[in-house]
Scaffold this motif. Structure first.
Motif, PDB file in Angstrom:
ATOM      1  N   ALA A 196     -12.871-134.855 -59.520  1.00 37.66           N
ATOM      2  CA  ALA A 196     -13.231-134.342 -58.201  1.00 37.66           C
ATOM      3  C   ALA A 196     -13.357-132.831 -58.208  1.00 37.66           C
ATOM      4  O   ALA A 196     -14.306-132.267 -57.632  1.00 37.66           O
ATOM      5  N   VAL A 197     -12.437-132.151 -58.863  1.00 37.32           N
ATOM      6  CA  VAL A 197     -12.456-130.687 -58.868  1.00 37.32           C
ATOM      7  C   VAL A 197     -13.643-130.158 -59.678  1.00 37.32           C
ATOM      8  O   VAL A 197     -14.313-129.204 -59.263  1.00 37.32           O
ATOM      9  N   ILE A 198     -13.932-130.782 -60.799  1.00 39.09           N
ATOM     10  CA  ILE A 198     -15.078-130.340 -61.602  1.00 39.09           C
ATOM     11  C   ILE A 198     -16.383-130.560 -60.846  1.00 39.09           C
ATOM     12  O   ILE A 198     -17.281-129.704 -60.873  1.00 39.09           O
ATOM     13  N   LEU A 199     -16.498-131.686 -60.129  1.00 43.65           N
ATOM     14  CA  LEU A 199     -17.709-131.921 -59.347  1.00 43.65           C
ATOM     15  C   LEU A 199     -17.832-130.939 -58.191  1.00 43.65           C
ATOM     16  O   LEU A 199     -18.947-130.588 -57.784  1.00 43.65           O
ATOM     17  N   LEU A 200     -16.706-130.477 -57.652  1.00 50.55           N
ATOM     18  CA  LEU A 200     -16.746-129.521 -56.545  1.00 50.55           C
ATOM     19  C   LEU A 200     -16.990-128.081 -57.000  1.00 50.55           C
ATOM     20  O   LEU A 200     -17.275-127.219 -56.166  1.00 50.55           O
ATOM     21  N   THR A 201     -16.871-127.801 -58.282  1.00 54.32           N
ATOM     22  CA  THR A 201     -17.117-126.435 -58.748  1.00 54.32           C
ATOM     23  C   THR A 201     -18.599-126.107 -58.843  1.00 54.32           C
ATOM     24  O   THR A 201     -18.953-124.937 -58.911  1.00 54.32           O
TER      25      THR A 201
ATOM     26  N   ALA B  38      -3.784-141.172 -64.939  1.00 53.34           N
ATOM     27  CA  ALA B  38      -4.807-141.726 -64.046  1.00 53.34           C
ATOM     28  C   ALA B  38      -5.085-140.822 -62.846  1.00 53.34           C
ATOM     29  O   ALA B  38      -6.253-140.487 -62.585  1.00 53.34           O
ATOM     30  N   PRO B  39      -4.078-140.363 -62.082  1.00 59.11           N
ATOM     31  CA  PRO B  39      -4.407-139.452 -60.986  1.00 59.11           C
ATOM     32  C   PRO B  39      -4.883-138.083 -61.473  1.00 59.11           C
ATOM     33  O   PRO B  39      -5.687-137.432 -60.805  1.00 59.11           O
ATOM     34  N   ALA B  40      -4.408-137.652 -62.628  1.00 61.30           N
ATOM     35  CA  ALA B  40      -4.875-136.376 -63.167  1.00 61.30           C
ATOM     36  C   ALA B  40      -6.355-136.451 -63.516  1.00 61.30           C
ATOM     37  O   ALA B  40      -7.098-135.488 -63.299  1.00 61.30           O
ATOM     38  N   ALA B  41      -6.800-137.583 -64.035  1.00 60.32           N
ATOM     39  CA  ALA B  41      -8.226-137.753 -64.352  1.00 60.32           C
ATOM     40  C   ALA B  41      -9.068-137.771 -63.076  1.00 60.32           C
ATOM     41  O   ALA B  41     -10.146-137.171 -63.028  1.00 60.32           O
ATOM     42  N   GLY B  42      -8.588-138.435 -62.032  1.00 61.04           N
ATOM     43  CA  GLY B  42      -9.301-138.427 -60.758  1.00 61.04           C
ATOM     44  C   GLY B  42      -9.348-137.044 -60.142  1.00 61.04           C
ATOM     45  O   GLY B  42     -10.377-136.618 -59.605  1.00 61.04           O
TER      46      GLY B  42
ATOM     47  N   GLY C 254      -7.480-134.034 -55.108  1.00 63.00           N
ATOM     48  CA  GLY C 254      -8.240-132.915 -55.657  1.00 63.00           C
ATOM     49  C   GLY C 254      -9.217-132.343 -54.643  1.00 63.00           C
ATOM     50  O   GLY C 254      -9.337-131.119 -54.505  1.00 63.00           O
ATOM     51  N   ALA C 255      -9.915-133.212 -53.916  1.00 60.85           N
ATOM     52  CA  ALA C 255     -10.863-132.730 -52.907  1.00 60.85           C
ATOM     53  C   ALA C 255     -10.134-132.058 -51.746  1.00 60.85           C
ATOM     54  O   ALA C 255     -10.558-130.994 -51.272  1.00 60.85           O
ATOM     55  N   ALA C 256      -9.042-132.641 -51.294  1.00 55.60           N
ATOM     56  CA  ALA C 256      -8.268-132.035 -50.203  1.00 55.60           C
ATOM     57  C   ALA C 256      -7.639-130.720 -50.645  1.00 55.60           C
ATOM     58  O   ALA C 256      -7.616-129.745 -49.889  1.00 55.60           O
ATOM     59  N   GLY C 257      -7.150-130.671 -51.858  1.00 53.30           N
ATOM     60  CA  GLY C 257      -6.557-129.442 -52.375  1.00 53.30           C
ATOM     61  C   GLY C 257      -7.568-128.333 -52.519  1.00 53.30           C
ATOM     62  O   GLY C 257      -7.258-127.155 -52.301  1.00 53.30           O
TER      63      GLY C 257
END
Length: 137
Positions: free
Chosen positions: A84-89, A76-80, A35-38
């Motif tokens: 990450a994406v919500i924290l980066l917004t 599990a990976p979808a939750a991670g 998520g962070a890399a994307g």
């Protein structure tokens, strides 16, 4: 009275084994990394970066479902990824932010969530064994 198997919903909830729990934690962490890399790649190389970021998430979610042989391996990976994406917004007090307010960012956010739901829905699940699994028998 025959000795019939207990229905699946009537069985007690079993905790995952240590190895399976480690697999889920590892998939969660990998989801956060993807998520962070994307988030960084999708805006850097706009059309191809967006497709690469979404393909990375789909590959991880579906691969996790195959590795865990169930839907929890995709969740599990979808939750991670989602965490990450919500924290980066969120923006910082200095005004810095990762996501711009353009269409590519919204496609990444909404498309990533839709891809995670599709992977969890299409994940292979365990099928019951035996001769009594079909109706009418």
């Amino acid at each position: 009275m025959k000795n019939e198997p207990t229905p699946l919903l009537a069985q007690p909830l079993a905790l995952p084994s240590l190895g399976r729990a480690a697999l889920y934690v590892g998939l969660f962490v990998l989801g956060a990394v993807v998520g962070a890399a994307g988030a960084l790649v999708q805006s850097a190389w706009f059309p191809l970066g967006l497709l690469l970021a979404l393909a990375g998430e789909v590959g991880l979610c579906f691969g996790g479902a195959l590795a865990a042989r169930g839907r929890a391996g995709a969740v599990a990976p979808a939750a991670g990824w989602m965490l990450a994406v919500i924290l980066l917004t969120t923006s910082r007090p200095e005004g810095d932010f990762v996501f711009a307010s353009d269409g590519g960012s919204y496609i990444f956010l909404l498309g990533g969530m839709a891809a995670a739901v599709m992977c969890a829905t299409l994940a292979p699940t365990r099928q019951p064994d035996g001769g009594q699994v079909r109706l009418g028998k």
